[in-house]
Design an enzyme around this catalytic site. Structure first.
Site, mmCIF file in Angstrom:
data_model
loop_
_atom_site.group_PDB
_atom_site.id
_atom_site.type_symbol
_atom_site.label_atom_id
_atom_site.label_comp_id
_atom_site.label_asym_id
_atom_site.label_seq_id
_atom_site.Cartn_x
_atom_site.Cartn_y
_atom_site.Cartn_z
ATOM 1 N N GLU A 60 0.829 -1.217 0.000
ATOM 2 C CA GLU A 60 0.000 0.000 0.000
ATOM 3 C C GLU A 60 0.857 1.258 0.000
ATOM 4 O OE1 GLU A 60 -2.385 -3.354 0.810
ATOM 5 O OE2 GLU A 60 -0.616 -2.672 1.926
ATOM 6 N N HIS A 129 -11.049 -6.261 7.991
ATOM 7 C CA HIS A 129 -11.735 -5.982 6.729
ATOM 8 C C HIS A 129 -12.979 -5.127 6.941
ATOM 9 C CE1 HIS A 129 -9.440 -9.675 5.929
ATOM 10 N NE2 HIS A 129 -9.403 -9.282 4.673
#
Length: 337
Positions: A60, A129
């Site tokens: 990321e 998540h």
């Protein structure tokens, strides 16, 4: 006009932007050939080629860092972080580089980067998540933070974000991606996860950043909401019968303070609802602003309804979410105060 899910609207926004501007590029984990874990980028690589829609390594910080360099060079990257929970390795790049580039260069460089990421729960994804980290970004000067609640706004806001000269954090509530829960995969059927489709214009259009929407006019109290919580607010109004005005903030930074203040001054009461953890959540900023600008118009204390102050509870996901019952109770208490 077409009927679209939020996924289709987001895909259409990127398609329109890429078709109009050759400098728009889309990349991230699995967004190319696979079309993204939620299929938001499906078909874009086939249409625009591997140089404009491509897969990135599982990094990321690398994805966002590369996007910042591309933006300084003159491109307009729209990158996907697969889940909002994964953004933390890139947080330094976002805060220390993207948000400050315009100021550090005295305006010589801008950073037209959009960082898209699915946010919130609803898929039994557990602690890694399902997070809602919007408050981490609204605290950072130089960023813009957007949270759409419907397909129309998702497309218009995303096109506006891609065209904006400054970095935008674009948070997509995953519970609104595909519509109502229908019992599959043990997901409860809930009345406040409806309205999956929206009338969305074909082609190019924008929804201005920094402008809220009045989803329902009312006179008894004001509900400030965004994302999935807009539908929680609508259901709570139906269940309680309280004539509440519902404000869909749409953009958290910059915030449409004028619309908020006008509504609270009219109703005299305010309830704030969001899915993220209560303590230091964005609702605290909203409550502070309402108190600052509407103090002499308030007839009751400002109420906040939010997620629990715990790590995200996998097994108790649907109790963690603020639902119509919890919001309705806060509304009744505010009316009785």
């Amino acid at each position: 006009m077409a009927r679209m899910t939020m996924i289709e609207a987001i895909r259409s926004a990127m398609d329109v932007s890429m078709g109009r501007d050759d400098t728009v590029v889309v990349f991230g984990e699995d967004v190319g050939y696979f079309g993204g874990v939620f299929r938001c980028t499906q078909g874009l690589q086939q249409k625009y080629g591997v140089t404009r829609c491509f897969d990135a390594p599982i990094s990321e910080s690398g994805i966002v860092g590369a996007a910042i360099g591309m933006a300084a060079y003159g491109l307009r990257p729209c990158v996907e972080v697969q889940f909002a929970d994964y953004v933390y390795p890139a947080y330094d790049q976002i805060v220390s580089e993207a948000a400050r580039l315009r100021y550090r260069s005295s305006g010589e460089f801008t950073c037209p980067v959009v960082v898209r990421m699915p946010t919130g729960g609803g898929i039994f994804g557990g602690q890694t998540h399902s997070q809602s980290p919007e408050a981490l970004f609204t605290h950072v000067s130089g960023l813009k933070v957007v949270v759409p609640s419907n397909p129309h706004d998702a497309k218009g806001l995303l096109i506006a974000s891609i065209e904006d000269p400054d970095p935008v954090i674009f948070l997509e509530p995953k519970r609104l991606y595909n519509g109502p829960f229908d019992g599959h995969h043990e997901r409860p059927v809930t009345p406040w996860s409806k309205h999956p489709l929206g009338e969305v214009p074909d082609g190019h259009f924008t929804v201005p950043l920094g402008k809220a929407s009045i989803r329902r006019e009312g006179s008894a109290l004001t509900i400030l909401a965004y994302g999935t919580m807009v539908y929680v607010a609508e259901a709570a109004v139906e269940e309680t019968g309280i004539d509440a005005e519902i404000i869909d903030l749409r953009t958290l930074l910059p915030l449409d303070l004028d619309t908020i203040v006008a509504s609270v001054k009219k109703t005299g009461r305010c309830v704030v609802v969001h899915e993220a953890t209560l303590t230091s959540g964005f609702g605290a900023e909203l409550a502070a602003l309402v108190q600052q600008y509407c103090f002499y118009n308030l007839e009751a204390p400002i109420a906040r309804v939010a997620g629990w102050d715990t790590p995200y509870p996998h097994a108790q996901e649907w109790d963690y979410f603020p639902g119509p019952a919890r919001l309705g109770q806060a509304m009744r208490e505010t009316m009785e105060a």
